[in-house]
Design an enzyme around this catalytic site. Structure first.
Site, PDB file in Angstrom:
ATOM      1  CB  VAL A  26      -0.931   0.021   1.227  1.00  0.00           C
ATOM      2  CG1 VAL A  26      -1.933   1.158   1.118  1.00  0.00           C
ATOM      3  CG2 VAL A  26      -1.649  -1.322   1.387  1.00  0.00           C
TER       4      VAL A  26
ATOM      5  CG  HIS B 238       7.162   5.856  -3.796  1.00  0.00           C
ATOM      6  ND1 HIS B 238       6.859   6.375  -5.047  1.00  0.00           N
ATOM      7  CD2 HIS B 238       5.980   5.758  -3.130  1.00  0.00           C
ATOM      8  CE1 HIS B 238       5.542   6.592  -5.109  1.00  0.00           C
ATOM      9  NE2 HIS B 238       4.997   6.206  -3.955  1.00  0.00           N
ATOM     10  CB  VAL B 239       6.504   5.760   2.261  1.00  0.00           C
ATOM     11  CG1 VAL B 239       5.666   4.980   3.269  1.00  0.00           C
ATOM     12  CG2 VAL B 239       7.553   6.596   2.974  1.00  0.00           C
ATOM     13  CG  HIS B 240       6.809   0.258  -0.437  1.00  0.00           C
ATOM     14  ND1 HIS B 240       7.929   1.000  -0.708  1.00  0.00           N
ATOM     15  CD2 HIS B 240       7.246  -1.017  -0.289  1.00  0.00           C
ATOM     16  CE1 HIS B 240       8.986   0.222  -0.732  1.00  0.00           C
ATOM     17  NE2 HIS B 240       8.601  -1.011  -0.481  1.00  0.00           N
ATOM     18  CG  MET B 241       1.629  -1.201   5.186  1.00  0.00           C
ATOM     19  SD  MET B 241       2.361  -0.858   6.789  1.00  0.00           S
ATOM     20  CE  MET B 241       1.293   0.484   7.324  1.00  0.00           C
TER      21      MET B 241
END
Ligand code: ZN
Length: 170
Positions: free
Chosen positions: A72, A129-132
């Site tokens: 996400v 680029h942050v992603h969970m």
């Protein structure tokens, strides 16, 4: 004996996650940010995008640890969680919850791992680029490879997983 054990451990690591090995070998070769580029295309199934929110979206991880492993991420190329807007932060968690519920209904896992890797030292394949990560877990999913050896690691292809999850995220 020790050497043989170490070699076996290496072989098992490759068997457990061949996708991960391809990924590690490719790291650094391609500097394009797929979390920026893929949402610009309309081919969501082909690109494994499962759901588009206002500020964030859900996409299957192309190099999964397990069936249903998804990411996400905000659309915006933001590298630090503290730089995310309130709207992005809220939607990131909301979509993570929504995706978890979809996986629960479609794939019936026994648990989940949830987390964000920040920086290469922490295992981030795509710093900047942050992603969970959301990884469904089944009882014994770490244990069957050493027993079965040559058995295919992930019984579902990525597109099969997309087809399974997409109806639950609509
Ligand atoms: Zn990006």
């Amino acid at each position: 004996m020790a050497r043989k054990t170490a070699a076996m451990a290496g072989a098992l690591a490759r068997l457990w996650a061949p996708w991960r090995m391809a990924y590690i070998k490719d790291a650094g070769k391609d500097s394009a940010c797929f979390l920026c580029s893929l949402p610009k295309s309309k081919k969501d199934r082909e690109n494994l995008i499962l759901y588009r929110g206002k500020t964030c979206f859900v996409i299957l991880n192309k190099f999964p640890y397990n069936n249903g492993h998804l990411l996400v991420s905000p659309y915006r190329h933001v590298g630090e969680i503290e730089e995310m807007t309130d709207a992005e932060s809220l939607e990131l968690m909301k979509l993570t919850g929504r995706a978890k519920k979809a996986i629960q209904r479609a794939m019936n896992p026994n648990g989940f791992n949830l987390g964000v890797n920040l920086g290469r030292a922490a295992g981030a394949g795509l710093p900047g680029h942050v992603h969970m990560h959301l990884v469904p877990r089944w009882n014994g999913d770490c244990n069957f490879m050493p027993v079965l050896g040559e058995t295919k690691v992930l019984p579902l292809t990525l597109l099969e997983t997309w087809d399974m999850l997409h109806p639950f995220l609509k």
